[in-house]
Structures are given as C-alpha cells and as structure tokens.
Design a protein around this motif. Structure first.
Motif, PDB file in Angstrom:
ATOM      1  N   THR A  98      84.980  41.808 -63.697  1.00  0.00           N
ATOM      2  CA  THR A  98      85.659  42.920 -63.024  1.00  0.00           C
ATOM      3  C   THR A  98      86.338  42.458 -61.741  1.00  0.00           C
ATOM      4  O   THR A  98      87.444  42.911 -61.424  1.00  0.00           O
ATOM      5  CB  THR A  98      84.678  44.073 -62.723  1.00  0.00           C
ATOM      6  N   TRP A  99      85.712  41.542 -61.013  1.00  0.00           N
ATOM      7  CA  TRP A  99      86.327  41.036 -59.776  1.00  0.00           C
ATOM      8  C   TRP A  99      87.539  40.164 -60.095  1.00  0.00           C
ATOM      9  O   TRP A  99      88.604  40.314 -59.498  1.00  0.00           O
ATOM     10  CB  TRP A  99      85.306  40.239 -58.963  1.00  0.00           C
ATOM     11  N   SER A 100      87.383  39.255 -61.058  1.00  0.00           N
ATOM     12  CA  SER A 100      88.478  38.343 -61.399  1.00  0.00           C
ATOM     13  C   SER A 100      89.685  39.095 -61.952  1.00  0.00           C
ATOM     14  O   SER A 100      90.832  38.744 -61.665  1.00  0.00           O
ATOM     15  CB  SER A 100      88.008  37.297 -62.420  1.00  0.00           C
ATOM     16  N   SER A 101      89.437  40.122 -62.760  1.00  0.00           N
ATOM     17  CA  SER A 101      90.558  40.894 -63.304  1.00  0.00           C
ATOM     18  C   SER A 101      91.263  41.670 -62.197  1.00  0.00           C
ATOM     19  O   SER A 101      92.494  41.831 -62.224  1.00  0.00           O
ATOM     20  CB  SER A 101      90.078  41.846 -64.400  1.00  0.00           C
ATOM     21  N   TYR A 102      90.505  42.115 -61.205  1.00  0.00           N
ATOM     22  CA  TYR A 102      91.110  42.804 -60.057  1.00  0.00           C
ATOM     23  C   TYR A 102      92.014  41.846 -59.283  1.00  0.00           C
ATOM     24  O   TYR A 102      93.136  42.192 -58.901  1.00  0.00           O
ATOM     25  CB  TYR A 102      90.016  43.363 -59.153  1.00  0.00           C
ATOM     26  N   VAL A 155      92.668  41.391 -71.933  1.00  0.00           N
ATOM     27  CA  VAL A 155      91.677  42.451 -72.145  1.00  0.00           C
ATOM     28  C   VAL A 155      91.306  43.154 -70.839  1.00  0.00           C
ATOM     29  O   VAL A 155      91.379  44.383 -70.740  1.00  0.00           O
ATOM     30  CB  VAL A 155      90.401  41.895 -72.816  1.00  0.00           C
ATOM     31  N   TYR A 156      90.931  42.367 -69.828  1.00  0.00           N
ATOM     32  CA  TYR A 156      90.362  42.991 -68.629  1.00  0.00           C
ATOM     33  C   TYR A 156      91.364  43.282 -67.517  1.00  0.00           C
ATOM     34  O   TYR A 156      91.136  44.185 -66.721  1.00  0.00           O
ATOM     35  CB  TYR A 156      89.165  42.166 -68.141  1.00  0.00           C
ATOM     36  N   ALA A 157      92.480  42.554 -67.471  1.00  0.00           N
ATOM     37  CA  ALA A 157      93.550  42.978 -66.553  1.00  0.00           C
ATOM     38  C   ALA A 157      94.123  44.328 -66.981  1.00  0.00           C
ATOM     39  O   ALA A 157      94.337  45.204 -66.130  1.00  0.00           O
ATOM     40  CB  ALA A 157      94.648  41.916 -66.466  1.00  0.00           C
ATOM     41  N   PRO A 158      94.354  44.562 -68.286  1.00  0.00           N
ATOM     42  CA  PRO A 158      94.767  45.904 -68.693  1.00  0.00           C
ATOM     43  C   PRO A 158      93.730  46.974 -68.348  1.00  0.00           C
ATOM     44  O   PRO A 158      94.088  48.076 -67.905  1.00  0.00           O
ATOM     45  CB  PRO A 158      94.928  45.771 -70.213  1.00  0.00           C
ATOM     46  N   MET A 159      92.462  46.667 -68.539  1.00  0.00           N
ATOM     47  CA  MET A 159      91.419  47.645 -68.240  1.00  0.00           C
ATOM     48  C   MET A 159      91.373  47.985 -66.755  1.00  0.00           C
ATOM     49  O   MET A 159      90.957  49.072 -66.359  1.00  0.00           O
ATOM     50  CB  MET A 159      90.050  47.107 -68.695  1.00  0.00           C
ATOM     51  N   THR A 160      91.815  47.058 -65.923  1.00  0.00           N
ATOM     52  CA  THR A 160      91.787  47.266 -64.475  1.00  0.00           C
ATOM     53  C   THR A 160      93.067  47.899 -63.959  1.00  0.00           C
ATOM     54  O   THR A 160      93.066  48.578 -62.933  1.00  0.00           O
ATOM     55  CB  THR A 160      91.550  45.915 -63.765  1.00  0.00           C
ATOM     56  N   SER A 161      94.174  47.702 -64.681  1.00  0.00           N
ATOM     57  CA  SER A 161      95.481  48.176 -64.201  1.00  0.00           C
ATOM     58  C   SER A 161      96.059  49.334 -65.008  1.00  0.00           C
ATOM     59  O   SER A 161      96.993  50.001 -64.560  1.00  0.00           O
ATOM     60  CB  SER A 161      96.486  47.025 -64.248  1.00  0.00           C
ATOM     61  N   GLY A 162      95.525  49.545 -66.235  1.00  0.00           N
ATOM     62  CA  GLY A 162      96.105  50.549 -67.121  1.00  0.00           C
ATOM     63  C   GLY A 162      97.227  50.003 -67.980  1.00  0.00           C
ATOM     64  O   GLY A 162      97.866  50.748 -68.730  1.00  0.00           O
ATOM     65  N   MET A 163      97.477  48.692 -67.922  1.00  0.00           N
ATOM     66  CA  MET A 163      98.537  48.072 -68.713  1.00  0.00           C
ATOM     67  C   MET A 163      98.249  48.231 -70.208  1.00  0.00           C
ATOM     68  O   MET A 163      97.103  48.211 -70.642  1.00  0.00           O
ATOM     69  CB  MET A 163      98.639  46.591 -68.350  1.00  0.00           C
ATOM     70  N   HIS A 164      99.299  48.384 -70.998  1.00  0.00           N
ATOM     71  CA  HIS A 164      99.209  48.554 -72.445  1.00  0.00           C
ATOM     72  C   HIS A 164      99.116  47.197 -73.120  1.00  0.00           C
ATOM     73  O   HIS A 164      99.996  46.345 -72.946  1.00  0.00           O
ATOM     74  CB  HIS A 164     100.457  49.310 -72.929  1.00  0.00           C
TER      75      HIS A 164
END
Length: 360
Positions: free
Chosen positions: A208-212, A242-251
C-alpha cells in the motif's frame, strides 16, 4: 538541478482496507476489464470489490485456512487478480507462477509457498499440475478456469463461485479482522531461469505504501487507463498494474497474451503503459521497418524530428532551460511526425510510459 518529489506520509493500511476505500470512493468508475474469447468482462470498483468478497467466502467454503498459500498459474485475466484479492482478504498469502515455468519449477513454488489451493487457466497448465500432484499433498483444491475435470479435487471457476453462498459474511469479517499491516500477504518469485525461483515476501504495508509512492511519482490519476501486458507474477506488474490502480482509481485493462500487445495498444489506447526492454525493442523494430518503406524526403524529415526530440527531452530530463526556438521546433516535429507515429502505435493518449527490468 535535481527533481524533488514531495510525498505526504500515510497511515499503515492493509490491502483490503485500501481496496474498500477505493470501492467506496470510485464505486461506479471502471476498475478492471478483460476480453476473453470475444466476451468482455468489465467491473466497476464496487463490483470488483464485491466479487472479490464473494470469492473469499468460496475460499472459506473449500477449507482454505488463515496463513495458507494460493498459487496462480495463468495468463493475465480478471480471475487472476480477483482470486489474489480474495486470498489476501481471507488472511492468506498469494503467489504467482510464470506460465512458461516447467512442472518442476511450478512444484517448487507451490511447495515453498505452502499453497493449499492452485488456480490454472488452461489444459496445458492443468497437465503440469497433474504431473506433479502426487508430490504436493498439501493441495486441497485446483481451480480450473477454462473447463471441467472428472477429478473431485479439480473444480471449475463457475462452480467455485457458488460455493461461498452459504458462508456467513461474518466469517469473512473475522478473517479481515485478523489482518495486520505488517503481515506477509504476497510472495513474488523470480522466473527461475538460472536456478530455483527465489521468493520476496511483501507485507500489506509494503504494497500500500509503495503503490502510493508510485502514483505520486508517476502522477497517475483516476482518469487514466492502463494496459496490462506483463505477467502478473512480475513485481512491476503487481505494483503498476494491480495496486497503483487500486490506490489511484486508474482503469486496468488486461491483455491476455503478450503477443497481442500491438493489437491491444491500438484497441485500448492507454494513457499509462509499461514494458520490459524487449517490448520497446519490438516497437523500435517496427518503426525501423516502416522507415525502410518511406520516401527519401519522409525519411529525412523523420531523422530531423528525431534529433529535435532527442535534444528537447535531454534538456527536459536534465532540468535545463529549453530555448524558445527548441520549443517551437519540438511542436512542429510533434505535429508532423511524433503525433502520427504515436497514433499508429496506439500511444496517442499516453501520459506515462514505463520501462522496467526483465524477469530474472
């Protein structure tokens, strides 16, 4: 002059905490899309979260216990990431196996990760698991995405989805309450080209930190679309896909086979795209092949534009001042050359292009 990125600190979060917040914040926004055999599978953030919860209850129903492992041997498709999120929700540890791995390499990952559930997508991958099944006594169930099998331990995806209907939501809540941000939830393995695959343990907080940090540095936004082509076992694909989209809302849009990258770039026209060096080399080779068919005048213009673009971007990367003349020349080069090349490649919407290392 050095570029400085200022990132605000964030509280420790588990992945399901992050997922739930995203499902609430971007509930109706597109989250995940995958086309298989002409059928489009698309999920909003709310739907993605809900189906992951449903699959988590199915895992509980088949006896998947806390801190057990799941190994996924499949190409990029929506079930891959849905099962991964369900595994993590139930306090399990997710691992991916490269589709190109041999049966012995797959056996090593399954045994090392202490997996009790394995998911495969095709008859080819199922055959690998059947070959090593007798040496893996911890396996409780094998989930088979593309078919059925007479073996009672092998269940289809559709049958598996219905198995959690009688599992109380409170049972899943109990698993979620067990999660700690410092617990390992994902094990990423190397591809095993030089020896047995090597594992890296990732905690919830690490992910979660790295994706942020990733979305801050790359300026990834909810309006972005990402084309996923690298194997989901790859750490870069896990983080950016996977996790950058989960953190940003990206499709996130899945490309089921890396050989289809060119077709999918033109179809999806992503704003964020990532490839290993060989992907970029193939794009370069196609551009060079097209140049051989160009007239001498067009080739001369293209070489001029390349020089202008190189000078402009080198100054940009060095944070050096760009002259008015160079800015004007770059706009001209972009208008008559770059924009046309990007459109033919499917990259005209790109905001962020990432080059990552190859698997090892």
């Amino acid at each position: 002059m050095e570029m400085q990125v200022i990132v605000n600190p964030i509280d420790k979060l588990t992945i399901p905490d992050r997922f739930a917040k995203s499902a609430e914040k971007w509930s109706s926004a597109p989250a995940l899309s995958c086309e298989l055999n002409g059928v489009n599978h698309s999920y909003t953030w709310s739907e993605y979260y809900q189906v992951s919860c449903k699959v988590a209850r199915s895992l509980i129903a088949i006896g998947f216990g806390p801190r057990e492992g799941i190994s996924i041997l499949a190409s990029n498709r929506h079930e891959w990431v849905i099962l991964q999120q369900a595994c993590i929700m139930t306090n399990g540890v997710s691992s991916g196996i490269y589709p190109s791995n041999t049966p012995s390499q797959a056996a090593y990952v399954i045994e090392h990760s202490e997996s009790t559930v394995v998911m495969v997508d095709s008859a080819e991958q199922l055959a690998k698991i059947k070959k090593i099944r007798s040496n893996l006594p911890k396996i409780k169930k094998i989930i088979y995405l593309d078919g059925t099998d007479e073996d009672s331990d092998i269940i289809s995806w559709s049958d598996f989805l219905g198995m959690g209907e009688n599992v109380p939501v409170s049972d899943l809540d109990q698993r979620l309450d067990q999660l700690k941000a410092d617990d390992c939830c994902i094990m990423v393995y190397t591809s095993g080209t030089t020896s047995n695959p090597k594992a890296v343990m990732l905690s919830h907080d690490n992910v979660t930190w790295s994706s942020y940090i990733t979305i801050q540095i790359q300026d990834i936004r909810v309006t972005d679309t990402y084309l996923s082509i690298l194997p989901l076992c790859h750490i870069a694909e896990q983080m950016v896909g996977v996790y950058a989209p989960m953190t940003s809302g990206m499709h996130q849009v899945m490309c089921p086979h890396i050989e289809l990258t060119g077709d999918y770039l033109k179809k999806v026209r992503p704003s964020v795209f990532m490839g290993v060096p060989r992907i970029w080399e193939k794009i370069k080779e196609k551009m060079e092949a097209a140049a051989l068919e160009a007239s001498p005048l067009k080739l001369k213009i293209a070489r001029w534009a390349k020089g202008v673009g190189l000078r402009y971007n080198q100054n940009l990367q060095r944070c050096e001042k760009i002259s008015i003349i160079d800015r004007i020349l770059f706009k001209i080069a972009d208008k008559i050359v770059f924009s046309k090349v990007k459109e033919k490649l499917g990259l005209q919407n790109q905001r962020c292009l990432v080059v990552t290392g190859a698997s090892c």
